[in-house]
Design a protein around this motif. Structure first.
Motif, PDB file in Angstrom:
ATOM      1  N   VAL A  77       0.982  -1.204  -0.024  1.00 47.75           N
ATOM      2  CA  VAL A  77       0.028  -0.031  -0.012  1.00 47.75           C
ATOM      3  C   VAL A  77       0.903   1.113  -0.065  1.00 47.75           C
ATOM      4  O   VAL A  77       1.377   1.756   1.098  1.00 47.75           O
ATOM      5  CB  VAL A  77      -1.083  -0.059   1.100  1.00 47.75           C
ATOM      6  N   GLY A  78       1.203   1.810  -1.317  1.00 48.49           N
ATOM      7  CA  GLY A  78       2.259   2.680  -1.394  1.00 48.49           C
ATOM      8  C   GLY A  78       1.400   3.956  -2.208  1.00 48.49           C
ATOM      9  O   GLY A  78       0.303   3.932  -2.370  1.00 48.49           O
ATOM     10  N   TYR A  79       2.169   4.693  -2.766  1.00 50.25           N
ATOM     11  CA  TYR A  79       1.522   6.019  -3.280  1.00 50.25           C
ATOM     12  C   TYR A  79       1.042   5.759  -4.551  1.00 50.25           C
ATOM     13  O   TYR A  79      -0.234   6.287  -4.936  1.00 50.25           O
ATOM     14  CB  TYR A  79       2.506   7.113  -3.513  1.00 50.25           C
ATOM     15  N   GLY A  80       1.292   4.725  -5.230  1.00 47.85           N
ATOM     16  CA  GLY A  80       0.671   4.139  -6.596  1.00 47.85           C
ATOM     17  C   GLY A  80      -0.017   2.980  -6.265  1.00 47.85           C
ATOM     18  O   GLY A  80      -0.499   2.281  -7.334  1.00 47.85           O
ATOM     19  N   ASN A  81      -0.636   2.473  -5.190  1.00 51.21           N
ATOM     20  CA  ASN A  81      -1.381   1.318  -4.932  1.00 51.21           C
ATOM     21  C   ASN A  81      -2.743   1.471  -5.632  1.00 51.21           C
ATOM     22  O   ASN A  81      -3.308   2.627  -5.426  1.00 51.21           O
ATOM     23  CB  ASN A  81      -1.437   0.980  -3.324  1.00 51.21           C
ATOM     24  N   VAL A 126       3.632   9.172  -9.923  1.00 49.87           N
ATOM     25  CA  VAL A 126       4.413  10.097 -10.321  1.00 49.87           C
ATOM     26  C   VAL A 126       4.227  11.470 -10.112  1.00 49.87           C
ATOM     27  O   VAL A 126       2.861  11.819 -10.311  1.00 49.87           O
ATOM     28  CB  VAL A 126       5.127   9.762 -11.295  1.00 49.87           C
ATOM     29  N   GLN A 127       4.993  12.282  -9.846  1.00 47.78           N
ATOM     30  CA  GLN A 127       4.415  13.817  -9.384  1.00 47.78           C
ATOM     31  C   GLN A 127       4.338  14.437 -10.779  1.00 47.78           C
ATOM     32  O   GLN A 127       5.032  14.074 -11.805  1.00 47.78           O
ATOM     33  CB  GLN A 127       5.605  14.491  -8.557  1.00 47.78           C
ATOM     34  N   LYS A 128       3.242  15.074 -10.940  1.00 43.53           N
ATOM     35  CA  LYS A 128       2.899  15.856 -12.275  1.00 43.53           C
ATOM     36  C   LYS A 128       4.043  16.509 -12.926  1.00 43.53           C
ATOM     37  O   LYS A 128       3.974  16.256 -14.147  1.00 43.53           O
ATOM     38  CB  LYS A 128       1.675  16.548 -12.073  1.00 43.53           C
ATOM     39  N   ASP A 129       5.010  16.926 -12.230  1.00 39.70           N
ATOM     40  CA  ASP A 129       5.978  17.730 -12.918  1.00 39.70           C
ATOM     41  C   ASP A 129       7.371  17.029 -13.028  1.00 39.70           C
ATOM     42  O   ASP A 129       8.278  17.585 -13.274  1.00 39.70           O
ATOM     43  CB  ASP A 129       6.325  19.114 -12.461  1.00 39.70           C
ATOM     44  N   GLY A 140       4.336   2.451 -21.629  1.00 41.98           N
ATOM     45  CA  GLY A 140       2.988   2.034 -21.743  1.00 41.98           C
ATOM     46  C   GLY A 140       2.131   2.074 -20.553  1.00 41.98           C
ATOM     47  O   GLY A 140       1.127   1.571 -20.303  1.00 41.98           O
ATOM     48  N   PHE A 141       2.509   3.034 -19.539  1.00 43.30           N
ATOM     49  CA  PHE A 141       1.886   3.356 -18.557  1.00 43.30           C
ATOM     50  C   PHE A 141       0.897   4.455 -18.992  1.00 43.30           C
ATOM     51  O   PHE A 141       1.274   5.308 -19.637  1.00 43.30           O
ATOM     52  CB  PHE A 141       2.735   4.086 -17.184  1.00 43.30           C
ATOM     53  N   GLN A 142      -0.310   4.489 -18.234  1.00 40.85           N
ATOM     54  CA  GLN A 142      -1.513   5.445 -18.489  1.00 40.85           C
ATOM     55  C   GLN A 142      -2.113   5.793 -17.144  1.00 40.85           C
ATOM     56  O   GLN A 142      -1.963   5.110 -16.361  1.00 40.85           O
ATOM     57  CB  GLN A 142      -2.436   5.061 -19.560  1.00 40.85           C
ATOM     58  N   VAL A 143      -2.251   7.134 -17.269  1.00 43.16           N
ATOM     59  CA  VAL A 143      -2.663   7.789 -16.029  1.00 43.16           C
ATOM     60  C   VAL A 143      -4.557   7.303 -16.016  1.00 43.16           C
ATOM     61  O   VAL A 143      -5.021   7.182 -16.842  1.00 43.16           O
ATOM     62  CB  VAL A 143      -2.945   9.462 -16.251  1.00 43.16           C
ATOM     63  N   ILE A 144      -4.665   6.973 -14.589  1.00 43.95           N
ATOM     64  CA  ILE A 144      -5.840   6.200 -14.329  1.00 43.95           C
ATOM     65  C   ILE A 144      -6.553   7.182 -13.258  1.00 43.95           C
ATOM     66  O   ILE A 144      -7.853   7.008 -13.048  1.00 43.95           O
ATOM     67  CB  ILE A 144      -5.865   4.881 -13.986  1.00 43.95           C
ATOM     68  N   ASN A 145      -5.837   7.893 -12.631  1.00 39.24           N
ATOM     69  CA  ASN A 145      -6.253   8.600 -11.495  1.00 39.24           C
ATOM     70  C   ASN A 145      -5.160   9.793 -10.893  1.00 39.24           C
ATOM     71  O   ASN A 145      -4.267   9.582 -11.372  1.00 39.24           O
ATOM     72  CB  ASN A 145      -6.398   7.949 -10.272  1.00 39.24           C
ATOM     73  N   GLU A 146      -5.696  10.801 -10.338  1.00 44.71           N
ATOM     74  CA  GLU A 146      -4.715  11.813  -9.822  1.00 44.71           C
ATOM     75  C   GLU A 146      -5.282  12.438  -8.601  1.00 44.71           C
ATOM     76  O   GLU A 146      -6.309  12.606  -8.345  1.00 44.71           O
ATOM     77  CB  GLU A 146      -4.507  12.834 -10.966  1.00 44.71           C
ATOM     78  N   ASN A 147      -4.099  13.208  -7.862  1.00 45.14           N
ATOM     79  CA  ASN A 147      -4.511  13.817  -6.919  1.00 45.14           C
ATOM     80  C   ASN A 147      -3.933  15.324  -7.041  1.00 45.14           C
ATOM     81  O   ASN A 147      -3.520  15.547  -8.273  1.00 45.14           O
ATOM     82  CB  ASN A 147      -4.068  13.188  -5.395  1.00 45.14           C
ATOM     83  N   ILE A 148      -3.850  16.153  -6.193  1.00 47.22           N
ATOM     84  CA  ILE A 148      -3.230  17.570  -6.261  1.00 47.22           C
ATOM     85  C   ILE A 148      -1.720  17.398  -6.918  1.00 47.22           C
ATOM     86  O   ILE A 148      -1.531  18.083  -7.844  1.00 47.22           O
ATOM     87  CB  ILE A 148      -3.249  18.236  -5.180  1.00 47.22           C
ATOM     88  N   GLU A 150       0.248  14.236  -7.683  1.00 42.28           N
ATOM     89  CA  GLU A 150       0.509  13.101  -8.460  1.00 42.28           C
ATOM     90  C   GLU A 150      -0.289  12.494  -9.563  1.00 42.28           C
ATOM     91  O   GLU A 150      -1.641  12.639  -9.305  1.00 42.28           O
ATOM     92  CB  GLU A 150       1.050  11.944  -7.431  1.00 42.28           C
ATOM     93  N   TYR A 151       0.105  11.838 -10.494  1.00 44.05           N
ATOM     94  CA  TYR A 151      -0.735  10.967 -11.236  1.00 44.05           C
ATOM     95  C   TYR A 151      -0.453   9.530 -10.788  1.00 44.05           C
ATOM     96  O   TYR A 151       0.696   9.192 -10.252  1.00 44.05           O
ATOM     97  CB  TYR A 151      -0.430  11.060 -12.730  1.00 44.05           C
ATOM     98  N   ILE A 152      -1.562   8.705 -10.675  1.00 42.00           N
ATOM     99  CA  ILE A 152      -1.647   7.316 -10.747  1.00 42.00           C
ATOM    100  C   ILE A 152      -1.706   6.608 -12.043  1.00 42.00           C
ATOM    101  O   ILE A 152      -2.386   6.952 -12.725  1.00 42.00           O
ATOM    102  CB  ILE A 152      -2.603   6.634  -9.493  1.00 42.00           C
ATOM    103  N   MET A 153      -0.762   5.823 -12.041  1.00 44.68           N
ATOM    104  CA  MET A 153      -0.643   4.952 -13.647  1.00 44.68           C
ATOM    105  C   MET A 153      -0.732   3.755 -13.396  1.00 44.68           C
ATOM    106  O   MET A 153       0.104   3.154 -12.733  1.00 44.68           O
ATOM    107  CB  MET A 153       0.850   5.820 -14.209  1.00 44.68           C
ATOM    108  N   VAL A 154      -0.867   2.837 -14.569  1.00 42.40           N
ATOM    109  CA  VAL A 154      -1.030   1.561 -14.786  1.00 42.40           C
ATOM    110  C   VAL A 154      -0.594   1.215 -16.065  1.00 42.40           C
ATOM    111  O   VAL A 154      -0.751   2.040 -17.206  1.00 42.40           O
ATOM    112  CB  VAL A 154      -2.569   0.986 -14.648  1.00 42.40           C
TER     113      VAL A 154
END
Length: 158
Positions: A77-81, A126-129, A140-148, A150-154
């Protein structure tokens, strides 16, 4: 630059402390976070007792017999979980070895390992910048979610 990518050996896992610190995106190179930051619970989960969990796996890049980068996965359970079945990527290189394609090759080799071992997907945050965002998309990673921040990628591995 000549380099090899290989599986990291268990006796080398202590090097992951250095690579975890290098994986932290620090915008201000003149005001770096202290290295003790990796002892924070949200960060140490990425390396603590590495090799003891079922999905722990690490590749490293070597130049002149020196480990200069690593990519590792853990089901944590990390930042990208995203769920309890998907391993999360971590990757970093020492600064002087960035920009040579080593990180991309590390990512590609780990993706190949995951595909060959029946994984359906892998995630990361990954942080957005962060300059690495383009590289993650290129493998091959794509953004599936985000917060202020970071992007969460899969990466859907099939």
């Amino acid at each position: 630059m000549d380099y090899i990518i290989r599986k990291m050996k268990a006796f080398e896992y202590p090097f992951l402390k250095d690579f975890l610190y290098e994986a932290i995106f620090q915008r201000d190179e003149t005001n770096l976070l202290p290295k003790t930051i990796i002892n924070e619970p949200a960060l140490k989960v990425y390396i603590e007792d590495f090799g003891k969990k079922k999905d722990d796996y690490c590749l490293c890049a070597e130049v002149d017999k020196k480990i200069v980068g690593a990519v590792w996965i853990r089901n944590i359970v990390g930042y990208g979980n995203i769920d309890d079945e998907t391993p999360e990527f971590s990757i970093s290189l020492f600064k002087e070895f960035r920009g040579y394609g080593i990180g991309t090759d590390l990512m590609k080799e780990m993706i190949k390992y995951l595909r060959n071992n029946g994984y359906k997907k892998a995630s990361l945050a990954v942080q957005k910048d962060n300059y690495a965002l383009k590289m993650y998309i290129s493998v091959g990673f794509q953004v599936i979610n985000e917060n202020i921040e970071e992007y969460i990628m899969v990466n859907y591995l099939s």
